[in-house]
Scaffold this motif. Sequence first.
Motif, PDB file in Angstrom:
ATOM      1  N   SER A  80       0.825  -1.215   0.000  1.00  0.00           N
ATOM      2  CA  SER A  80       0.000   0.000   0.000  1.00  0.00           C
ATOM      3  C   SER A  80       0.855   1.260   0.000  1.00  0.00           C
ATOM      4  CB  SER A  80      -0.934   0.006   1.208  1.00  0.00           C
ATOM      5  OG  SER A  80      -0.219   0.261   2.398  1.00  0.00           O
ATOM      6  N   PHE A  81       2.091   1.167   0.428  1.00  0.00           N
ATOM      7  CA  PHE A  81       2.974   2.325   0.390  1.00  0.00           C
ATOM      8  C   PHE A  81       3.189   2.788  -1.051  1.00  0.00           C
ATOM      9  CE2 PHE A  81       7.185   4.350   0.388  1.00  0.00           C
ATOM     10  CZ  PHE A  81       6.985   5.295   1.382  1.00  0.00           C
ATOM     11  N   VAL A  82       3.282   1.843  -1.966  1.00  0.00           N
ATOM     12  CA  VAL A  82       3.513   2.170  -3.371  1.00  0.00           C
ATOM     13  C   VAL A  82       2.200   2.494  -4.089  1.00  0.00           C
ATOM     14  CG1 VAL A  82       4.387   1.260  -5.566  1.00  0.00           C
ATOM     15  CG2 VAL A  82       5.560   0.717  -3.423  1.00  0.00           C
ATOM     16  N   TYR A  83       1.152   1.717  -3.829  1.00  0.00           N
ATOM     17  CA  TYR A  83      -0.058   1.801  -4.632  1.00  0.00           C
ATOM     18  C   TYR A  83      -1.167   2.667  -4.046  1.00  0.00           C
ATOM     19  CZ  TYR A  83       1.885  -1.947  -7.410  1.00  0.00           C
ATOM     20  OH  TYR A  83       2.689  -2.696  -8.219  1.00  0.00           O
ATOM     21  N   SER A  84      -1.072   3.076  -2.807  1.00  0.00           N
ATOM     22  CA  SER A  84      -2.197   3.772  -2.214  1.00  0.00           C
ATOM     23  C   SER A  84      -1.759   4.994  -1.411  1.00  0.00           C
ATOM     24  CB  SER A  84      -2.975   2.806  -1.314  1.00  0.00           C
ATOM     25  OG  SER A  84      -4.112   3.435  -0.799  1.00  0.00           O
ATOM     26  N   ASN A  85      -1.307   6.026  -2.100  1.00  0.00           N
ATOM     27  CA  ASN A  85      -0.964   7.314  -1.482  1.00  0.00           C
ATOM     28  C   ASN A  85      -0.040   7.165  -0.274  1.00  0.00           C
ATOM     29  OD1 ASN A  85      -2.619   8.673  -3.302  1.00  0.00           O
ATOM     30  ND2 ASN A  85      -4.405   8.410  -1.986  1.00  0.00           N
ATOM     31  N   LEU A  86       1.109   6.589  -0.475  1.00  0.00           N
ATOM     32  CA  LEU A  86       2.084   6.343   0.586  1.00  0.00           C
ATOM     33  C   LEU A  86       1.476   5.570   1.756  1.00  0.00           C
ATOM     34  CD1 LEU A  86       3.935   9.764   0.670  1.00  0.00           C
ATOM     35  CD2 LEU A  86       4.700   7.645  -0.375  1.00  0.00           C
ATOM     36  N   GLY A  87       0.710   4.590   1.430  1.00  0.00           N
ATOM     37  CA  GLY A  87       0.099   3.745   2.461  1.00  0.00           C
ATOM     38  C   GLY A  87      -0.979   4.467   3.229  1.00  0.00           C
ATOM     39  N   GLY A  88      -1.800   5.259   2.543  1.00  0.00           N
ATOM     40  CA  GLY A  88      -2.840   6.029   3.235  1.00  0.00           C
ATOM     41  C   GLY A  88      -2.226   7.069   4.145  1.00  0.00           C
ATOM     42  N   PHE A  89      -1.241   7.785   3.607  1.00  0.00           N
ATOM     43  CA  PHE A  89      -0.486   8.775   4.378  1.00  0.00           C
ATOM     44  C   PHE A  89       0.145   8.145   5.617  1.00  0.00           C
ATOM     45  CE2 PHE A  89      -3.824  11.297   2.222  1.00  0.00           C
ATOM     46  CZ  PHE A  89      -2.999  11.876   1.285  1.00  0.00           C
ATOM     47  N   LEU A  90       0.701   6.968   5.455  1.00  0.00           N
ATOM     48  CA  LEU A  90       1.400   6.154   6.446  1.00  0.00           C
ATOM     49  C   LEU A  90       0.500   5.602   7.550  1.00  0.00           C
ATOM     50  CD1 LEU A  90       4.737   8.118   6.924  1.00  0.00           C
ATOM     51  CD2 LEU A  90       4.352   6.083   5.581  1.00  0.00           C
ATOM     52  N   VAL A  91      -0.692   6.131   7.734  1.00  0.00           N
ATOM     53  CA  VAL A  91      -1.566   5.660   8.804  1.00  0.00           C
ATOM     54  C   VAL A  91      -2.078   4.256   8.491  1.00  0.00           C
ATOM     55  CG1 VAL A  91      -3.718   6.087  10.048  1.00  0.00           C
ATOM     56  CG2 VAL A  91      -2.214   7.988   9.465  1.00  0.00           C
ATOM     57  N   GLY A  92      -2.591   4.050   7.295  1.00  0.00           N
ATOM     58  CA  GLY A  92      -3.108   2.741   6.909  1.00  0.00           C
ATOM     59  C   GLY A  92      -2.024   1.683   6.883  1.00  0.00           C
ATOM     60  N   MET A  93      -0.841   2.076   6.419  1.00  0.00           N
ATOM     61  CA  MET A  93       0.257   1.129   6.355  1.00  0.00           C
ATOM     62  C   MET A  93       0.687   0.710   7.765  1.00  0.00           C
ATOM     63  SD  MET A  93       4.006   1.449   4.606  1.00  0.00           S
ATOM     64  CE  MET A  93       4.782   2.320   5.924  1.00  0.00           C
ATOM     65  N   ILE A  94       0.807   1.662   8.673  1.00  0.00           N
ATOM     66  CA  ILE A  94       1.218   1.338  10.037  1.00  0.00           C
ATOM     67  C   ILE A  94       0.157   0.495  10.737  1.00  0.00           C
ATOM     68  CG2 ILE A  94       1.692   2.340  12.306  1.00  0.00           C
ATOM     69  CD1 ILE A  94       3.170   4.592  10.817  1.00  0.00           C
ATOM     70  N   LEU A  95      -1.118   0.818  10.539  1.00  0.00           N
ATOM     71  CA  LEU A  95      -2.189   0.005  11.119  1.00  0.00           C
ATOM     72  C   LEU A  95      -2.164  -1.416  10.564  1.00  0.00           C
ATOM     73  CD1 LEU A  95      -5.212   2.484  11.192  1.00  0.00           C
ATOM     74  CD2 LEU A  95      -4.014   1.518  13.149  1.00  0.00           C
ATOM     75  N   GLY A  96      -1.930  -1.540   9.268  1.00  0.00           N
ATOM     76  CA  GLY A  96      -1.866  -2.868   8.651  1.00  0.00           C
ATOM     77  C   GLY A  96      -0.679  -3.678   9.149  1.00  0.00           C
ATOM     78  N   LEU A  97       0.483  -3.035   9.272  1.00  0.00           N
ATOM     79  CA  LEU A  97       1.658  -3.738   9.796  1.00  0.00           C
ATOM     80  C   LEU A  97       1.445  -4.165  11.243  1.00  0.00           C
ATOM     81  CD1 LEU A  97       4.548  -1.551   8.338  1.00  0.00           C
ATOM     82  CD2 LEU A  97       3.951  -3.878   7.692  1.00  0.00           C
ATOM     83  N   LEU A  98       0.900  -3.275  12.061  1.00  0.00           N
ATOM     84  CA  LEU A  98       0.650  -3.599  13.460  1.00  0.00           C
ATOM     85  C   LEU A  98      -0.376  -4.729  13.592  1.00  0.00           C
ATOM     86  CD1 LEU A  98       1.151  -2.884  16.439  1.00  0.00           C
ATOM     87  CD2 LEU A  98      -0.728  -1.263  16.243  1.00  0.00           C
TER      88      LEU A  98
END
Length: 181
Positions: A80-98
Amino acid sequence: MKSWRRSRPFWGGLFIVAAGLELLSIPLALDALPVTLMFGTIGAGYLIALVMIIAGVLVWLQPGQRVFLGVIAILLAMASFVYSNLGGFLVGMILGLLGGMLAVAWTSDNRPANRIDTISVVSALRAAREIASRVQVPRWATAAALGRHCRRLVPARRAWAETDTPPAQASSLAKLKEPTG
């Protein structure tokens, strides 16, 4: 509800679903659906968000598959970092990783309550008292067996130790009396 939450990786699934919803909310807020048909990367963002929501719900419904679904959530969060606006402005990516890490690391708490690592001092004393109540040995005989005169017990004394009343000419060990009450 609390027992249901404890029987599965609840918080991991919740963070994965929250990450998917956050990744899905930004393109929907931008009204990007017509653009999705033209560009593939926005469609990949929608796909990542939907698969993360599905993975989060499946973590709740199938806790046995938690490792596989957690790894999928981690990989999708990194994509999602590459395909979705830097992972949803990093919030979505961090939530997904956690959420993925919590789902992979979760273990069920199906230990019995009377395991050795959960024994407290109070429960140990209670168990010792229960065992002592089951044993039908007079307390003075127990004291005699555990005391310093243990080596001096002879077969004749062992015979009267089984009878619950000591002879009159017994040693000082016989003077130990069972407390009343």
